[in-house]
Motif scaffolding. Structure first.
Motif, mmCIF file in Angstrom:
data_model
loop_
_atom_site.group_PDB
_atom_site.id
_atom_site.type_symbol
_atom_site.label_atom_id
_atom_site.label_comp_id
_atom_site.label_asym_id
_atom_site.label_seq_id
_atom_site.Cartn_x
_atom_site.Cartn_y
_atom_site.Cartn_z
ATOM 1 N N ILE A 1 0.850 -1.178 0.000
ATOM 2 C CA ILE A 1 0.000 0.000 0.000
ATOM 3 C C ILE A 1 0.888 1.230 0.000
ATOM 4 O O ILE A 1 1.653 1.464 0.924
ATOM 5 C CB ILE A 1 -0.955 -0.004 1.209
ATOM 6 C CG1 ILE A 1 -1.943 -1.159 1.075
ATOM 7 C CG2 ILE A 1 -1.681 1.331 1.312
ATOM 8 C CD1 ILE A 1 -2.856 -1.349 2.238
ATOM 9 N N LYS A 2 0.790 1.940 -1.093
ATOM 10 C CA LYS A 2 1.529 3.197 -1.159
ATOM 11 C C LYS A 2 0.567 4.288 -0.734
ATOM 12 O O LYS A 2 -0.351 4.636 -1.459
ATOM 13 C CB LYS A 2 2.023 3.441 -2.590
ATOM 14 C CG LYS A 2 3.345 2.775 -2.878
ATOM 15 C CD LYS A 2 3.881 3.226 -4.224
ATOM 16 C CE LYS A 2 4.607 2.090 -4.910
ATOM 17 N NZ LYS A 2 4.526 2.185 -6.349
ATOM 18 N N ARG A 3 0.770 4.780 0.447
ATOM 19 C CA ARG A 3 -0.188 5.735 0.981
ATOM 20 C C ARG A 3 0.111 7.124 0.451
ATOM 21 O O ARG A 3 1.222 7.612 0.574
ATOM 22 C CB ARG A 3 -0.101 5.713 2.499
ATOM 23 C CG ARG A 3 -1.355 6.180 3.177
ATOM 24 C CD ARG A 3 -1.195 6.072 4.655
ATOM 25 N NE ARG A 3 -1.178 4.695 5.107
ATOM 26 C CZ ARG A 3 -2.256 3.953 5.246
ATOM 27 N NH1 ARG A 3 -3.431 4.439 4.968
ATOM 28 N NH2 ARG A 3 -2.166 2.707 5.676
ATOM 29 N N THR A 4 -0.892 7.708 -0.146
ATOM 30 C CA THR A 4 -0.698 9.075 -0.628
ATOM 31 C C THR A 4 -1.361 10.055 0.332
ATOM 32 O O THR A 4 -1.115 11.234 0.286
ATOM 33 C CB THR A 4 -1.301 9.247 -2.036
ATOM 34 O OG1 THR A 4 -2.647 8.759 -1.989
ATOM 35 C CG2 THR A 4 -0.528 8.469 -3.067
ATOM 36 N N VAL A 5 -2.208 9.510 1.196
ATOM 37 C CA VAL A 5 -2.898 10.347 2.170
ATOM 38 C C VAL A 5 -2.392 9.934 3.545
ATOM 39 O O VAL A 5 -2.175 8.761 3.804
ATOM 40 C CB VAL A 5 -4.428 10.130 2.073
ATOM 41 C CG1 VAL A 5 -5.151 10.925 3.138
ATOM 42 C CG2 VAL A 5 -4.928 10.518 0.693
ATOM 43 N N LYS A 6 -2.191 10.916 4.397
ATOM 44 C CA LYS A 6 -1.664 10.614 5.731
ATOM 45 C C LYS A 6 -2.672 9.790 6.533
ATOM 46 O O LYS A 6 -3.873 10.036 6.491
ATOM 47 C CB LYS A 6 -1.365 11.926 6.470
ATOM 48 C CG LYS A 6 -0.083 11.848 7.249
ATOM 49 C CD LYS A 6 0.208 13.166 7.957
ATOM 50 C CE LYS A 6 0.788 12.902 9.302
ATOM 51 N NZ LYS A 6 0.066 13.522 10.390
ATOM 52 N N LEU A 7 -2.142 8.821 7.246
ATOM 53 C CA LEU A 7 -2.978 7.992 8.100
ATOM 54 C C LEU A 7 -3.496 8.852 9.245
ATOM 55 O O LEU A 7 -2.727 9.576 9.874
ATOM 56 C CB LEU A 7 -2.132 6.838 8.645
ATOM 57 C CG LEU A 7 -2.835 5.834 9.547
ATOM 58 C CD1 LEU A 7 -3.837 5.034 8.759
ATOM 59 C CD2 LEU A 7 -1.821 4.915 10.188
ATOM 60 N N THR A 8 -4.778 8.779 9.496
ATOM 61 C CA THR A 8 -5.308 9.613 10.574
ATOM 62 C C THR A 8 -5.953 8.742 11.647
ATOM 63 O O THR A 8 -6.263 7.577 11.429
ATOM 64 C CB THR A 8 -6.387 10.597 10.064
ATOM 65 O OG1 THR A 8 -7.595 9.864 9.863
ATOM 66 C CG2 THR A 8 -5.974 11.269 8.783
ATOM 67 N N ASN A 9 -6.139 9.369 12.789
ATOM 68 C CA ASN A 9 -6.871 8.714 13.859
ATOM 69 C C ASN A 9 -8.305 9.216 13.907
ATOM 70 O O ASN A 9 -9.040 8.914 14.828
ATOM 71 C CB ASN A 9 -6.191 8.981 15.202
ATOM 72 C CG ASN A 9 -5.065 8.001 15.442
ATOM 73 O OD1 ASN A 9 -5.156 6.844 15.032
ATOM 74 N ND2 ASN A 9 -4.013 8.458 16.071
ATOM 75 N N GLU A 10 -8.634 9.994 12.884
ATOM 76 C CA GLU A 10 -9.965 10.580 12.851
ATOM 77 C C GLU A 10 -11.021 9.483 12.725
ATOM 78 O O GLU A 10 -10.862 8.530 11.973
ATOM 79 C CB GLU A 10 -10.047 11.532 11.656
ATOM 80 C CG GLU A 10 -11.301 12.378 11.659
ATOM 81 C CD GLU A 10 -11.499 13.081 10.329
ATOM 82 O OE1 GLU A 10 -10.519 13.257 9.588
ATOM 83 O OE2 GLU A 10 -12.662 13.441 10.045
ATOM 84 N N ARG A 11 -12.092 9.644 13.492
ATOM 85 C CA ARG A 11 -13.163 8.667 13.410
ATOM 86 C C ARG A 11 -14.312 9.244 12.587
ATOM 87 O O ARG A 11 -14.531 10.452 12.592
ATOM 88 C CB ARG A 11 -13.680 8.330 14.815
ATOM 89 C CG ARG A 11 -12.619 7.803 15.777
ATOM 90 C CD ARG A 11 -12.100 6.453 15.325
ATOM 91 N NE ARG A 11 -11.213 5.894 16.335
ATOM 92 C CZ ARG A 11 -11.543 4.893 17.128
ATOM 93 N NH1 ARG A 11 -12.728 4.332 17.044
ATOM 94 N NH2 ARG A 11 -10.677 4.427 18.016
ATOM 95 N N VAL A 12 -15.002 8.347 11.923
ATOM 96 C CA VAL A 12 -16.205 8.760 11.214
ATOM 97 C C VAL A 12 -17.376 7.959 11.772
ATOM 98 O O VAL A 12 -17.230 6.791 12.129
ATOM 99 C CB VAL A 12 -16.074 8.560 9.682
ATOM 100 C CG1 VAL A 12 -15.012 9.485 9.119
ATOM 101 C CG2 VAL A 12 -15.747 7.125 9.333
ATOM 102 N N SER A 13 -18.488 8.617 11.858
ATOM 103 C CA SER A 13 -19.641 7.984 12.492
ATOM 104 C C SER A 13 -20.170 6.827 11.649
ATOM 105 O O SER A 13 -20.179 6.878 10.428
ATOM 106 C CB SER A 13 -20.742 9.018 12.701
ATOM 107 O OG SER A 13 -21.889 8.373 13.217
ATOM 108 N N THR A 14 -20.603 5.807 12.346
ATOM 109 C CA THR A 14 -21.198 4.657 11.668
ATOM 110 C C THR A 14 -22.646 4.942 11.326
ATOM 111 O O THR A 14 -23.279 4.202 10.592
ATOM 112 C CB THR A 14 -21.171 3.424 12.580
ATOM 113 O OG1 THR A 14 -21.956 3.733 13.744
ATOM 114 C CG2 THR A 14 -19.763 3.084 13.010
#
Lengths: 582, 96
Positions: free
Chosen positions: A249-262
């Motif tokens: 996996i070549k990540r182009t977007v920074k890994l975040t700890n942001e959560r998104v609602s289910t």
């Protein structure tokens, strides 16, 4: 320059192709400095494969390459490869040189000939750019011009010898007619087959009537182990990708700890805040366990946050989905109207799983979606080889992750699959970050929907099975707890949690109090210590003064004594001293 | 029998490869027999001038290019199938 390259050749004997999966099958790529035969019928991906090999070499391995095009024009090949993101046009001609070697249509043949001119021309070019890799695409075009099989063999031999002498890592592609396996038995393929060091056969077959499936097989690889099995591959947006467990996996977007609602408050709580942004989520369950409902909730929650969502539904027609979800108070129509939600029925897409992947990517890009929902991906298993599906899912997950897109897939449990291990028909459960399983719980003559989180990478999550209640007021995830082996509903768990919290609070308070007490004791002792130290110093000073005054007194008395003696003019001491001397 | 038309040829050869040698021999023979030596022959050795071969997209040797008279034509091979070679050069009338 030259010596550096040859030393490199000694270190590694394989030239990486950059084709995801293929280097794994062959243990590093194609034989370095040797020739590989790539055979396959029309449209099997020979040109793409070969082009990827030289493009990768030029871009990533500092190995300039030459692409000799016998059939298609270089211009066409470059144009067709535009979609692959290899940025061929950025590569200068000194890194990747295309040679148009299509025979002229008005060419007149008269007697025997050879391809010395091509080799002489290439020699000049190889020297000029320091080429290490070369492709002869559709060599058969020129071979068929030769008068007989003898001449063909001679030219193949000449070419092979020429390639070996120059230590070039080469691919020669040849068209095969019909199925590749039988046509390679024919001249001149069988001859080449024996001569080359590596041979790869590409196949494209149609399964279940209308779905195409690509596969390749390494037939031979001198001096190296390789996976002999047929491996499915796809031609995706990065070119050829071969099915293989590993993917980078070549990540182009920074890994975040942001959560998104289910979309479900209680589920958010169970997951400790929701899914991770950019995560891949799998919801499995039998028919009617509310998989689509959960997908709808997720879509609604995302749209509420003004984020764009692509919702691909396979089983139902899109307006039915909206209507059905409205029955549980999930209102998607307004988001459809304002353009946040893009709902599409996969029934409009026909073709192999590969096509779906390409189409989904295209739709995401067009819509600029940050969320992708596919309901259900198990529909894909109808459209091709299981391994291909796994590969497609792998690519999809890899792609969504690298672009920071949150992916939610549902998958229908096959009636035949084992319920206890919850094996997903696509075996994609190992690839996803969060896996939610929906089941039926039969209790007291009722069939209730249950929801459990089987796994959720990188986050604390509840291990409890909860009851999912659908009503026209909406979706509710009820708390459950088990007692005496029965799953029961109630508030006891909350009470318990509350009690634990209170206890912890009391404990914390206690701890704080003890600490404060100890601290005050400590400072008191320190103060006393300081006072005592001061007292000691005072005593020392006193002692010093005393000593000094004693000394002064002594001196004084001596001086007084001498003075008195002087005044008296007595010599009382003298005889004593004299006596001591004698 | 004499043709006013001037023929000019460029023959790409690969050193002294047998088919190249044969092509040159056949070409001179054709010139002598049919064109009364009224032709220029430029011989290009691809080993000595590979850039010219690349520039003119010559990949097969021997290759004969008939530059004049128009149209420009290419014949690949030893030119040994003489009647066919002649026909393609537009010389069959002369041969007859």
């Amino acid at each position: 320059m030259k010596s550096a390259k040859s030393s490199l050749a000694e270190v590694t004997t394989k030239a990486p192709t950059g084709i995801s999966g293929f280097d794994a099958i062959t243990g590093g790529g194609l034989p370095r400095g040797r020739t590989t035969l790539l055979a396959g019928g029309p449209g099997t991906g020979k040109t793409v494969f070969a082009l990827q090999f030289v493009a990768y070499g030029a871009r990533e391995c500092k190995e300039p390459g030459i692409f000799v095009a016998f059939e298609e024009t270089a211009e066409n090949i470059i144009r067709n490869a535009k979609g692959f993101g290899w940025k061929l046009s950025e590569l200068s001609k000194t890194k990747l040189f295309f040679l148009d070697a299509q025979p002229l249509t008005d060419l007149i043949l008269s007697g025997d000939f050879d391809i010395s001119a091509l080799m002489a021309g290439l020699d000049a070019k190889i020297k000029e750019i320091g080429a290490r890799r070369i492709v002869f695409d559709a060599l058969d075009v020129i071979l068929t011009l030769l008068p007989d099989a003898m001449a063909q063999r001679r030219e193949i031999y000449r070419l092979h010898h020429w390639l070996l002498e120059r230590n070039l890592s080469a691919i020669i592609t040849l068209k095969s007619r019909g199925d590749a396996a039988s046509s390679i038995q024919m001249e001149p393929y069988n001859f080449m087959q024996f001569m080359v060091d590596c041979s790869v056969i590409l196949n494209q077959t149609v399964v279940q009537g209308d779905v195409s499936k690509r596969s390749l097989r390494v037939q031979k690889f001198r001096g190296s182990g390789f996976d002999e099995n047929e491996a499915p591959f796809i031609i995706g947006d990065n070119g050829v990708a071969v099915a293989n467990g590993t993917s980078r996996i070549k990540r182009t977007v920074k890994l975040t700890n942001e959560r998104v609602s289910t979309g479900l408050d209680h589920l958010d709580t169970m997951l400790g805040g929701g899914y991770f942004r950019g995560a891949s989520v799998l919801i499995t369950g039998y028919s009617g366990t509310a998989k689509t409902t959960l997908s709808g909730l997720f879509a609604e929650a995302a749209c509420r946050n003004h984020e764009k969502v692509l919702f691909v539904c396979f089983d139902t027609i899109s307006d039915e989905v909206v209507r059905n979800l409205a029955s549980v108070n999930i209102r998607l129509d307004r988001y459809l109207k304002n353009g946040l939600l893009y709902l599409t029925s996969a029934r409009s897409i026909s073709g192999g799983a590969e096509t779906y992947l390409v189409r989904i990517k295209a739709m995401v890009e067009e819509h600029n979606a940050k969320y992708v929902i596919i309901d259900p991906v198990s529909a894909w298993s109808k459209t091709g080889h299981d391994l291909t599906i796994k590969l497609i899912m792998d690519r999809l997950i890899e792609w969504t992750k690298s672009s920071g897109i949150t992916l939610l897939c549902t998958s229908l449990f096959d009636e035949m699959s084992d319920q206890t291990n919850g094996a997903s028909p696509l075996q994609i459960s190992t690839m996803v970050d969060t896996w939610i399983n929906l089941t039926y719980l039969v209790q007291n003559g009722e069939r209730n929907r249950g929801l459990g989180i089987i796994k959720s990478r990188g986050m604390a999550h509840s291990n409890q099975l909860r009851e999912l209640i659908l009503s026209d007021a909406g979706v509710l995830l009820a708390e459950t707890y088990s007692e005496g082996g029965d799953v029961m509903m109630g508030t006891r768990r909350w009470e318990k949690e509350h009690a634990v919290q209170l206890e912890k609070k009391a404990f914390d308070t206690n701890l704080e109090r003890s600490r404060a007490k100890l601290e005050s004791e400590e400072s008191e002792l320190l103060l006393r210590l300081k006072m005592l130290q001061d007292a000691v110093i005072a005593k020392q000073v006193e002692k010093a003064i005393l000593l000094r005054s004693t000394e002064e007194l002594k001196q004084d008395s001596l001086r007084t004594h001498a003075k008195v003696k002087n005044l008296r003019n007595t010599v009382t001491e003298m005889p004593k001293r004299k006596g001591r001397r004698s | 029998m004499k043709r006013r038309m001037k023929y000019s040829f460029r023959l790409f050869i690969a050193g002294d490869a047998p088919n190249s040698v044969q092509a040159f021999a056949n070409l001179t023979e054709i010139c002598k027999a049919n064109l009364s030596d009224q032709c220029d022959i430029e011989v290009v050795d691809v080993f000595k001038e590979p850039e010219r071969a690349l520039a003119e997209s010559i990949f097969m040797t021997p290759t004969l290019i008939k530059i004049t008279p128009e149209p420009i034509q290419r014949i690949v091979g030893t030119l040994s199938l003489t009647s066919a070679a002649l026909q393609s050069l537009g010389l069959e009338i002369i041969a007859a």
